[in-house]
Structures are given as structure tokens and as C-alpha cells.
Design a protein around this motif. Structure first.
Motif, mmCIF file in Angstrom:
data_model
loop_
_atom_site.group_PDB
_atom_site.id
_atom_site.type_symbol
_atom_site.label_atom_id
_atom_site.label_comp_id
_atom_site.label_asym_id
_atom_site.label_seq_id
_atom_site.Cartn_x
_atom_site.Cartn_y
_atom_site.Cartn_z
ATOM 1 N N GLU A 90 0.819 -1.204 0.000
ATOM 2 C CA GLU A 90 0.000 0.000 0.000
ATOM 3 C C GLU A 90 0.859 1.262 0.000
ATOM 4 O OE1 GLU A 90 -3.156 0.254 -0.601
ATOM 5 O OE2 GLU A 90 -3.202 -1.930 -0.816
ATOM 6 N N THR A 91 1.973 1.229 0.731
ATOM 7 C CA THR A 91 2.883 2.375 0.714
ATOM 8 C C THR A 91 3.485 2.556 -0.670
ATOM 9 O OG1 THR A 91 3.420 2.046 3.051
ATOM 10 C CG2 THR A 91 4.961 3.372 1.749
ATOM 11 N N MET A 92 3.863 1.441 -1.310
ATOM 12 C CA MET A 92 4.400 1.510 -2.659
ATOM 13 C C MET A 92 3.409 2.163 -3.609
ATOM 14 S SD MET A 92 4.284 0.149 -5.961
ATOM 15 C CE MET A 92 3.448 -1.436 -5.792
ATOM 16 N N ARG A 93 2.128 1.732 -3.537
ATOM 17 C CA ARG A 93 1.109 2.291 -4.433
ATOM 18 C C ARG A 93 0.952 3.797 -4.226
ATOM 19 N NH1 ARG A 93 -4.599 -0.370 -4.326
ATOM 20 N NH2 ARG A 93 -4.850 1.235 -5.917
ATOM 21 N N ARG B 135 4.211 5.584 -5.434
ATOM 22 C CA ARG B 135 4.280 5.527 -6.899
ATOM 23 C C ARG B 135 3.345 6.563 -7.522
ATOM 24 N NH1 ARG B 135 2.249 0.008 -9.426
ATOM 25 N NH2 ARG B 135 0.347 0.801 -8.427
ATOM 26 N N ALA B 136 2.118 6.618 -7.014
ATOM 27 C CA ALA B 136 1.142 7.585 -7.542
ATOM 28 C C ALA B 136 1.614 9.018 -7.290
ATOM 29 C CB ALA B 136 -0.219 7.343 -6.918
ATOM 30 N N ARG B 137 2.169 9.273 -6.106
ATOM 31 C CA ARG B 137 2.636 10.629 -5.800
ATOM 32 C C ARG B 137 3.747 11.035 -6.766
ATOM 33 N NH1 ARG B 137 1.705 13.509 -1.523
ATOM 34 N NH2 ARG B 137 1.168 11.734 -0.221
ATOM 35 N N THR B 138 4.702 10.118 -6.992
ATOM 36 C CA THR B 138 5.785 10.410 -7.930
ATOM 37 C C THR B 138 5.240 10.663 -9.325
ATOM 38 O OG1 THR B 138 7.397 9.099 -6.692
ATOM 39 C CG2 THR B 138 7.868 9.475 -9.016
ATOM 40 N N PHE B 139 4.311 9.830 -9.741
ATOM 41 C CA PHE B 139 3.718 9.949 -11.076
ATOM 42 C C PHE B 139 3.046 11.310 -11.261
ATOM 43 C CE2 PHE B 139 -0.309 9.281 -13.529
ATOM 44 C CZ PHE B 139 0.267 9.202 -14.790
ATOM 45 N N TYR B 140 2.186 11.682 -10.344
ATOM 46 C CA TYR B 140 1.464 12.952 -10.498
ATOM 47 C C TYR B 140 2.383 14.151 -10.287
ATOM 48 C CZ TYR B 140 -2.787 10.273 -10.947
ATOM 49 O OH TYR B 140 -3.743 9.391 -11.410
ATOM 50 N N ASP B 141 3.375 14.020 -9.419
ATOM 51 C CA ASP B 141 4.364 15.088 -9.278
ATOM 52 C C ASP B 141 5.081 15.323 -10.610
ATOM 53 O OD1 ASP B 141 3.765 15.541 -6.637
ATOM 54 O OD2 ASP B 141 5.579 14.577 -5.836
ATOM 55 N N ASP C 165 -2.958 13.417 0.134
ATOM 56 C CA ASP C 165 -3.201 11.974 0.279
ATOM 57 C C ASP C 165 -4.602 11.590 -0.188
ATOM 58 O OD1 ASP C 165 -0.675 11.625 1.245
ATOM 59 O OD2 ASP C 165 -1.274 11.439 3.356
ATOM 60 N N ALA C 166 -5.590 12.425 0.088
ATOM 61 C CA ALA C 166 -6.960 12.117 -0.322
ATOM 62 C C ALA C 166 -7.086 12.132 -1.841
ATOM 63 C CB ALA C 166 -7.933 13.118 0.301
ATOM 64 N N GLY C 167 -6.417 13.080 -2.479
ATOM 65 C CA GLY C 167 -6.457 13.155 -3.933
ATOM 66 C C GLY C 167 -5.786 11.967 -4.584
ATOM 67 N N ILE C 168 -4.658 11.538 -4.020
ATOM 68 C CA ILE C 168 -3.952 10.362 -4.542
ATOM 69 C C ILE C 168 -4.803 9.113 -4.372
ATOM 70 C CG2 ILE C 168 -2.004 8.823 -4.087
ATOM 71 C CD1 ILE C 168 -0.321 11.324 -3.570
ATOM 72 N N ALA C 169 -5.428 8.960 -3.206
ATOM 73 C CA ALA C 169 -6.270 7.781 -2.954
ATOM 74 C C ALA C 169 -7.441 7.740 -3.929
ATOM 75 C CB ALA C 169 -6.775 7.806 -1.516
ATOM 76 N N SER D 130 -7.967 4.799 -6.691
ATOM 77 C CA SER D 130 -9.208 4.034 -6.685
ATOM 78 C C SER D 130 -9.850 4.041 -8.068
ATOM 79 C CB SER D 130 -10.171 4.609 -5.649
ATOM 80 O OG SER D 130 -11.410 3.920 -5.671
ATOM 81 N N ARG D 131 -9.832 5.202 -8.708
ATOM 82 C CA ARG D 131 -10.402 5.328 -10.048
ATOM 83 C C ARG D 131 -9.597 4.486 -11.061
ATOM 84 N NH1 ARG D 131 -10.166 11.121 -12.632
ATOM 85 N NH2 ARG D 131 -10.697 11.650 -10.465
ATOM 86 N N ARG D 132 -8.266 4.550 -10.937
ATOM 87 C CA ARG D 132 -7.415 3.779 -11.853
ATOM 88 C C ARG D 132 -7.623 2.279 -11.681
ATOM 89 N NH1 ARG D 132 -2.726 1.030 -12.055
ATOM 90 N NH2 ARG D 132 -2.512 1.196 -9.786
ATOM 91 N N GLN D 133 -7.671 1.803 -10.420
ATOM 92 C CA GLN D 133 -7.826 0.374 -10.168
ATOM 93 C C GLN D 133 -9.182 -0.123 -10.657
ATOM 94 O OE1 GLN D 133 -5.319 -1.492 -9.048
ATOM 95 N NE2 GLN D 133 -6.544 -3.353 -9.319
ATOM 96 N N PHE D 134 -10.218 0.663 -10.467
ATOM 97 C CA PHE D 134 -11.544 0.268 -10.927
ATOM 98 C C PHE D 134 -11.569 0.149 -12.449
ATOM 99 C CE2 PHE D 134 -15.884 1.386 -12.323
ATOM 100 C CZ PHE D 134 -16.593 0.364 -11.699
#
Length: 254
Positions: A72-75, A78-84, A92-96, A100-104
Motif C-alpha cells: 500500500e505504501t508503494m502504491r 508511486r502515484a505521488r511520484t507519477f502525479y508530481d 493523500d486524499a487526492g492520490i487515494a 481508486s479510479r485507476r484500479q476500478f
């Protein structure tokens, strides 16, 4: 981690009986690339971000394999690095929410290649032991196998995120062989990556088979076989590797 089969690997020869087949999952059995791109476009709102995602994923998945972070920390990282890297600063709420949208979207887009089930049916009917060997992480990969109806085909699933070792390291191949009760020399591994799958398997003492779906016509290195579809695997096993078919195996059995 030390492989129980890492020493005294039997020499591979064309007369060594084939008893097992290992298969990669993503972009071998499942059209991962298409699903991942659809999911990423859904989450990021743009269609040019795939190279940025690949860089972020490679860096943070290596941290996961090294035991530096949990999944979960990796995910999240990874998302933070990607969007940065895309110039978006998310909390954190925006990344989550984006994850969630990507996984769905990813789960809704999973699809098997048309040659997957016929090949797996044939391998089972031939009496071969089967393992999935994947460089993904654990829970979501097992869920993917279950949702797509692939779980019953496999006697063992070797997942890099669970074993803390990944292809092309010999340990992951040898772990699969040990679980199947076969020697590497009696085992074929098939995957879409020439380096990680085919060459990695060859160097670990297995028969390495590169699934070149794009038909690039790239000349393979010594000791590696090439197919462009899983429909070609039975002929390769029987004609080139001299597979001794199980005479009583019913067609289409699992």
C-alpha cells in the motif's frame, strides 16, 4: 533467499523430458498493456502519460521487492511520484481517489488474449504441470487470475511481490520448479519479455520461450525459442522439445 535448485542444475538437452510449463501472466495470458493504458488515461485524464508511469512504477516496485515498503505504501508513493512528474500536486486524499479510479478502470478492462484458454486447455490435456510466474505484486494478481477464470489451471503461482525476488533472477524460476516437483531442465517458461522471461529462464536452466506477439522478427539469442502466439506453443513443445504427450489426457481437461 537461496533456491533449493540453484546448484547442480541438470544440463538442458532436447532429449530431457518436458514435465512442466511456466507462464508469465501480464501481456502473455492477459492483455495487461491495453488495460493499464485505459486505466491510466481514466485516472490522469490524458493519453500521453504512460512513459512517466513506467518510470515511477519501476522505481517504486524495486523498493517493494527490496522490502523497503509494503504494497500500500508503494502504491501511494508511486502515484505521488507519477502525479508530481506530471506537474500535479495532490494530497493523500487526492492520490487515494485517483488510485481508486485507476484500479476500478483496470479491473473493468482486463481481458484474456484469444489464444490463452485454448493453450491452457491443451497444456492440461497433455498432462503437464503448470505454474504462473509473474513480476507483479500479490493480492491484485491473484484476484485477476480468479476473475478471469485462470486459477484452476495452475498448480502453483510464483509472485515477485510475495517472494521478494523477480525475473530474471534464477530464484523465482527455481522456486516454481521446486513447487511443481520438477527440475529446471524439465521445464519450459513462456513470457512476453525477451530479457526477463526467455533469457532469464534460459540462464536459470529452463527452456526459455519468448512470446513475441508483435512479430518483431528479432533474432533470439542462443538457447531461446520464439513464438508469436500461444497457438504455436504445442507444436514447439512436441516438435522441437520432443514432448511425450500423455496418451490418456482428455482434450480440454483442466
Amino acid at each position: 533467499m537461496t533456491s533449493a535448485l540453484a546448484t547442480d542444475i541438470p544440463e538442458r538437452t532436447t532429449t530431457t523430458p518436458i514435465r512442466a510449463v511456466c507462464l508469465d501472466i501480464d501481456d502473455t495470458l492477459v492483455d495487461y498493456g491495453q488495460a493499464a493504458r485505459i486505466a491510466l488515461e481514466t485516472a490522469a485524464g490524458r493519453d500521453d502519460a504512460w512513459p512517466v508511469w513506467e518510470r515511477a512504477n519501476a522505481h517504486h516496485f524495486a523498493r517493494l521487492l527490496a522490502g523497503e515498503v509494503d504494497y500500500e505504501t508503494m502504491r501511494r508513493d508511486r502515484a505521488r511520484t507519477f502525479y508530481d512528474d506530471l506537474g500535479e500536486r495532490l494530497d493523500d486524499a487526492g492520490i487515494a481517489e485517483r488510485e481508486s479510479r485507476r484500479q476500478f478502470a483496470m479491473e473493468r478492462s482486463w481481458q484474456l488474449y484469444g489464444d490463452t484458454l485454448p493453450c491452457l486447455d491443451w497444456l492440461r490435456a497433455a498432462g503437464l504441470r503448470l505454474a504462473a510466474v509473474t513480476n507483479a505484486s500479490g493480492a491484485h494478481q491473484r484476484a485477476k487470475l480468479a476473475v478471469l477464470g485462470l486459477t484452476p489451471f495452475f498448480d502453483y503461482v510464483a509472485i515477485a511481490g510475495e517472494l521478494r525476488t523477480a525475473k530474471p533472477e534464477p530464484v523465482i524460476f527455481h522456486t516454481a520448479c521446486l513447487a511443481l516437483g520438477v527440475d529446471p531442465a524439465e521445464t519450459v517458461h513462456v513470457g512476453d519479455r525477451l530479457d526477463l522471461d526467455a533469457v532469464g529462464a534460459r540462464d536459470a536452466g529452463l527452456h526459455g520461450v519468448w512470446l513475441d506477439r508483435a512479430a518483431t522478427r528479432t533474432a533470439p539469442p542462443s538457447g531461446v525459442s520464439v513464438i508469436t502466439t500461444l497457438a504455436e506453443l504445442p507444436e514447439l513443445l512436441v516438435c522441437d522439445l520432443e514432448l511425450d504427450l500423455a496418451p490418456a489426457a482428455p482434450v480440454g481437461s483442466r
